[in-house]
Design a protein around this motif. Structure first.
Motif, short mmCIF file in Angstrom:
data_model
loop_
_atom_site.label_atom_id
_atom_site.label_comp_id
_atom_site.label_asym_id
_atom_site.label_seq_id
_atom_site.Cartn_x
_atom_site.Cartn_y
_atom_site.Cartn_z
N PRO A 19 0.82 -1.22 0.00
CA PRO A 19 0.00 0.00 0.00
C PRO A 19 0.85 1.27 0.00
O PRO A 19 0.66 2.17 0.81
CB PRO A 19 -0.81 -0.14 1.30
N HIS A 20 1.83 1.32 -0.89
CA HIS A 20 2.76 2.44 -0.94
C HIS A 20 3.00 2.84 -2.38
O HIS A 20 2.80 2.05 -3.31
CB HIS A 20 4.11 2.06 -0.30
N ALA A 21 3.50 4.05 -2.56
CA ALA A 21 3.83 4.56 -3.89
C ALA A 21 5.05 3.80 -4.44
O ALA A 21 5.90 3.32 -3.69
CB ALA A 21 4.14 6.05 -3.82
N LEU A 106 8.12 -3.57 -10.71
CA LEU A 106 7.13 -2.77 -10.01
C LEU A 106 6.10 -2.25 -11.00
O LEU A 106 6.44 -1.85 -12.12
CB LEU A 106 7.79 -1.57 -9.33
N SER A 107 4.85 -2.25 -10.60
CA SER A 107 3.78 -1.68 -11.41
C SER A 107 2.70 -1.13 -10.49
O SER A 107 2.55 -1.57 -9.35
CB SER A 107 3.21 -2.73 -12.37
N LYS A 108 1.96 -0.17 -11.01
CA LYS A 108 0.88 0.42 -10.22
C LYS A 108 -0.23 -0.61 -10.02
O LYS A 108 -0.54 -1.38 -10.92
CB LYS A 108 0.32 1.66 -10.91
N ALA A 109 -0.77 -0.63 -8.82
CA ALA A 109 -1.90 -1.50 -8.50
C ALA A 109 -3.00 -0.61 -7.93
O ALA A 109 -2.74 0.53 -7.53
CB ALA A 109 -1.49 -2.56 -7.48
N GLU A 110 -4.20 -1.13 -7.88
CA GLU A 110 -5.33 -0.34 -7.40
C GLU A 110 -5.08 0.20 -6.00
O GLU A 110 -5.43 1.34 -5.69
CB GLU A 110 -6.58 -1.23 -7.41
N THR A 111 -4.44 -0.59 -5.15
CA THR A 111 -4.23 -0.19 -3.76
C THR A 111 -2.79 0.19 -3.45
O THR A 111 -2.39 0.20 -2.29
CB THR A 111 -4.67 -1.33 -2.82
N GLY A 112 -1.97 0.45 -4.46
CA GLY A 112 -0.58 0.83 -4.22
C GLY A 112 0.33 0.37 -5.33
O GLY A 112 0.18 0.75 -6.48
N THR A 113 1.28 -0.49 -4.99
CA THR A 113 2.29 -0.96 -5.94
C THR A 113 2.42 -2.47 -5.89
O THR A 113 2.55 -3.05 -4.82
CB THR A 113 3.66 -0.31 -5.63
#
Length: 159
Positions: A19-21, A106-113
């Motif tokens: 749950p982080h950038a 790493l890729s963007k996810a709905e709730t973070g990374t």
């Protein structure tokens, strides 16, 4: 058609959403100080292609416990890959010769990374022990990474 028989290889894969950038996780993957908190203390690590560094673990038999690494790929905030070589030809079980690659994506996810870790190139049966130990080990390492990233994220919001 010329087909060479390749030895049977296995890869360890872990897929986790934090749950982080992305940039907070990237920093934890590419900062020597932070790497030492969730994996092992790297000696000479730089997130630069061609950079060589080492980790030190428990020696076994003819192997001194040094893991020799070389950065193979760096795409900021997306992908980090390095060679992970250790062991000795004369060892069986723990400390057998190991020539593998560790890749973090790493890729963007709905709730973070989303972090996808792949440790590939375990030659079976020679690397059975390493494959089993590291399969469990990487799970613990990713949990520690989560702890370090959470600590870093909270310290950044305090400043």
């Amino acid at each position: 058609m010329n087909q060479t028989v390749k030895p049977d290889t296995q890869a360890i894969m872990i897929d986790e959403v934090f749950p982080h950038a992305v940039d907070v996780i990237w920093k934890a993957l590419t900062s020597g100080d932070l790497i030492s908190r969730w994996l092992m203390a790297p000696k000479g690590f730089e997130a630069v292609v061609g950079s060589r560094f080492t980790f030190q673990t428990n020696p076994a038999g003819a192997w001194d416990g040094t893991i020799h690494c070389e950065v193979l790929e760096v795409v900021a905030n997306e992908r980090l890959s390095y060679a992970w070589r250790g062991g000795h030809e004369g060892n069986e079980g723990y400390g057998s010769k190991l020539e593998t690659v560790v890749t973090f994506v790493l890729s963007k996810a709905e709730t973070g990374t989303r972090l996808r870790l792949t440790h590939s190139g375990f030659v079976l049966p020679r690397n059975d022990t390493a494959y089993r130990n590291m399969s469990e080990g990487w799970k613990k390492v990713v949990q520690r990474l989560d702890t370090v990233v959470t600590e870093e994220a909270s310290s950044q919001t305090l400043h």
